[in-house]
Write a protein that holds these residues in place. Structure first.
Motif, short mmCIF file in Angstrom:
data_model
loop_
_atom_site.label_atom_id
_atom_site.label_comp_id
_atom_site.label_asym_id
_atom_site.label_seq_id
_atom_site.Cartn_x
_atom_site.Cartn_y
_atom_site.Cartn_z
N ARG A 149 0.84 -1.20 0.00
CA ARG A 149 0.00 0.00 0.00
C ARG A 149 0.87 1.25 0.00
O ARG A 149 1.98 1.27 0.53
CB ARG A 149 -0.94 0.01 1.21
CG ARG A 149 -0.27 0.27 2.54
CD ARG A 149 -1.31 0.41 3.64
NE ARG A 149 -0.67 0.49 4.95
CZ ARG A 149 -1.34 0.67 6.09
NH1 ARG A 149 -2.65 0.76 6.07
NH2 ARG A 149 -0.69 0.73 7.24
N TYR A 168 -7.85 5.86 11.75
CA TYR A 168 -8.37 6.00 10.40
C TYR A 168 -7.77 7.23 9.73
O TYR A 168 -7.47 8.23 10.38
CB TYR A 168 -9.89 6.18 10.41
CG TYR A 168 -10.68 5.09 11.08
CD1 TYR A 168 -10.94 3.88 10.44
CD2 TYR A 168 -11.18 5.26 12.37
CE1 TYR A 168 -11.67 2.89 11.05
CE2 TYR A 168 -11.92 4.28 13.00
CZ TYR A 168 -12.17 3.09 12.34
OH TYR A 168 -12.91 2.11 12.95
N LEU A 180 -11.98 -2.51 5.71
CA LEU A 180 -11.93 -1.06 5.82
C LEU A 180 -10.62 -0.44 5.35
O LEU A 180 -10.53 0.78 5.25
CB LEU A 180 -12.15 -0.65 7.29
CG LEU A 180 -13.43 -1.15 7.95
CD1 LEU A 180 -13.46 -0.76 9.43
CD2 LEU A 180 -14.65 -0.62 7.26
N LYS A 207 -9.01 -0.57 2.43
CA LYS A 207 -8.87 -0.20 1.02
C LYS A 207 -7.47 -0.53 0.51
O LYS A 207 -6.78 0.32 -0.10
CB LYS A 207 -9.19 1.29 0.81
CG LYS A 207 -10.63 1.64 1.13
CD LYS A 207 -10.96 3.09 0.83
CE LYS A 207 -12.43 3.39 1.16
NZ LYS A 207 -12.78 4.81 0.93
N ARG A 232 -10.12 5.56 5.24
CA ARG A 232 -9.71 4.16 5.29
C ARG A 232 -9.09 3.86 6.65
O ARG A 232 -8.67 4.77 7.38
CB ARG A 232 -8.69 3.85 4.19
CG ARG A 232 -7.43 4.70 4.27
CD ARG A 232 -6.40 4.31 3.23
NE ARG A 232 -5.29 5.26 3.18
CZ ARG A 232 -4.17 5.07 2.50
NH1 ARG A 232 -4.00 3.94 1.81
NH2 ARG A 232 -3.22 5.99 2.50
#
Length: 428
Positions: free
Chosen positions: A161, A187, A415, A417, A195
């Motif tokens: 990521r 988050y 959650l 992504k 995300r």
């Protein structure tokens, strides 16, 4: 013995064509397809293409062959009601870079996992839509294999990521098991993307510090806004690790604490009125007082108006709570500060101890509350509450989530992504 129709045999042969079209890898050939002895699955033999070189599984570079191991079975996506397995005789290579004899790397598999990468991606995508138990039942596999698939996809996603620019984060905790067991969730709540960034076990200073260590100083130094509640360990870590960011206290937790204080006043006064033998004016009034006015029905609204005629501590606490809601209508930090100070002065003279406790807390965190207005009301923890609700939905449908590790994977999967590994073909 189950009789296999000519159509089924033809489909098994067709499978080679399908695999060559959508799941083809350079250096390998699908040799033949046949039914297993119990006729419940199709077995596809794979062999290396002539002249191809094996790849070392450590350094991922070509290496000369050494010998062969036994045949391995890799489970592929089921087709036409049949299980499908790829059969391949693994080679070992004598890698001069690693100075070791290791098993080759195959592009459809991952280490010692028995599922193909394509099947793991397939199961993981369905596990995001259904519960893991329902996914296992739908594709006639086991819960453990669904777990293995999600773990592979999440691990790959976390490794690949891209965090990029993170302007705003929100931190909160949710209970995930009995016995005061909590998760700390952080988050990203930028306007352009929301995300889950990080999951920590327990809600401790050490746990929250793990987030800053995982993100790195470069990412942390770019954060502009942080939303949290008034829990002191969070406040302390934020002061130490991210003092340059504008720290905004959670509006929703403030309102929740005020509702809790009002409920304490109501419960205590109800007990006192019962002991004194007075009329139970507050009986069944809890939700009349805690609900927002626009959510009350006509009958409830009439009952509330009737209750407000009495000079009760509960009524005075309710009026203070309702008056406080005006704070969020201000746009100017200066005017919001004047209102907050005046509300706290009135509340401290009310002789209602639970409300006075709230006023003392608001005075203590005055600047953090006003940061909401300094941020022009663009950042709030409403997004965090929404994400928390999604996290709770994930936990509610988490049949078989028996450990923290499984829950952590499920939350990242739902959650986070996260990016997914490339597949040769989308099978749905």
């Amino acid at each position: 013995m189950v009789e296999v129709s000519p159509q089924a045999r033809f489909r098994a042969m067709e499978l080679l064509t399908i695999l060559n079209r959508c799941h083809h890898f350079r250096g390998f050939v699908y040799h033949r397809a046949r039914f297993s002895p119990d006729h419940k699955s199709i077995e596809v033999s794979v062999r290396p293409r002539k002249g191809s070189t094996a790849i070392c599984s450590r350094c991922h570079q070509p290496a000369p062959g050494y010998d062969q191991l036994g045949e391995r079975r890799f489970e592929f996506i089921p087709l036409w009601g049949f299980f499908v397995f790829l059969l391949y005789t693994m080679r070992r290579v004598n890698c001069r870079r690693c100075v070791a004899i290791v098993v080759e790397e195959v592009p459809w598999g991952d280490g010692k996992r028995t599922l193909t990468k394509a099947y793991m991606l397939f199961l993981a995508r369905w596990a995001r839509r259904l519960s893991w138990k329902e996914t296992a039942e739908a594709f006639r596999t086991s819960w453990e294999k669904v777990f293995d698939a999600v773990e592979h996809i999440v691990t790959w996603g976390l490794e690949h990521r891209t965090l990029g620019q993170i302007d705003a984060i929100g931190v909160d905790e949710i209970q995930y098991a009995k016995g005061h067991k909590y998760l700390t969730l952080v988050y990203q709540i930028d306007i352009s993307i929301t995300r889950l960034l990080w999951v920590g076990k327990e809600r401790t200073i050490e746990s929250f510090q793990g987030f800053f260590a995982a993100m790195g100083q470069e990412v942390i130094s770019q954060i502009v806004f942080i939303c949290s509640d008034m829990w002191e360990p969070y406040l302390k870590v934020i002061r130490e690790k991210c003092s340059e960011a504008l720290h905004i206290l959670d509006r929703f937790h403030i309102v929740a604490k005020m509702n809790k204080a009002l409920d304490e006043v109501r419960a205590e006064e109800t007990r006192r009125m019962r002991l004194e033998g007075r009329d139970p004016l507050l009986k069944k009034s809890r939700w009349l007082l805690l609900k927002r006015g626009e959510n009350l029905g006509d009958e409830q609204h009439f009952r509330l108006c009737d209750l407000l005629r009495y000079n009760l501590k509960t009524v005075r606490a309710y009026l203070l709570k309702e008056a406080f809601q005006q704070l969020w209508d201000y746009n100017s930090p200066a005017w919001a500060a004047k209102f907050l100070d005046e509300w706290c002065r009135q509340t401290m003279r009310s002789r209602i101890e639970p409300m006075k406790k709230i006023a003392r807390s608001l005075r203590q965190h005055r600047e953090l509350i006003l940061n909401y207005f300094r941020a022009q009301k663009l950042i709030s923890s409403g997004v965090v509450e929404g994400l928390n609700n999604k996290a709770k939905v994930t936990m509610r449908k988490s049949y078989g989530f028996r450990t923290y590790r499984v829950l952590e994977l499920a939350l990242y999967h739902s959650l986070g992504k996260l990016p997914e590994p490339e597949s040769t073909h989308d099978f749905f």
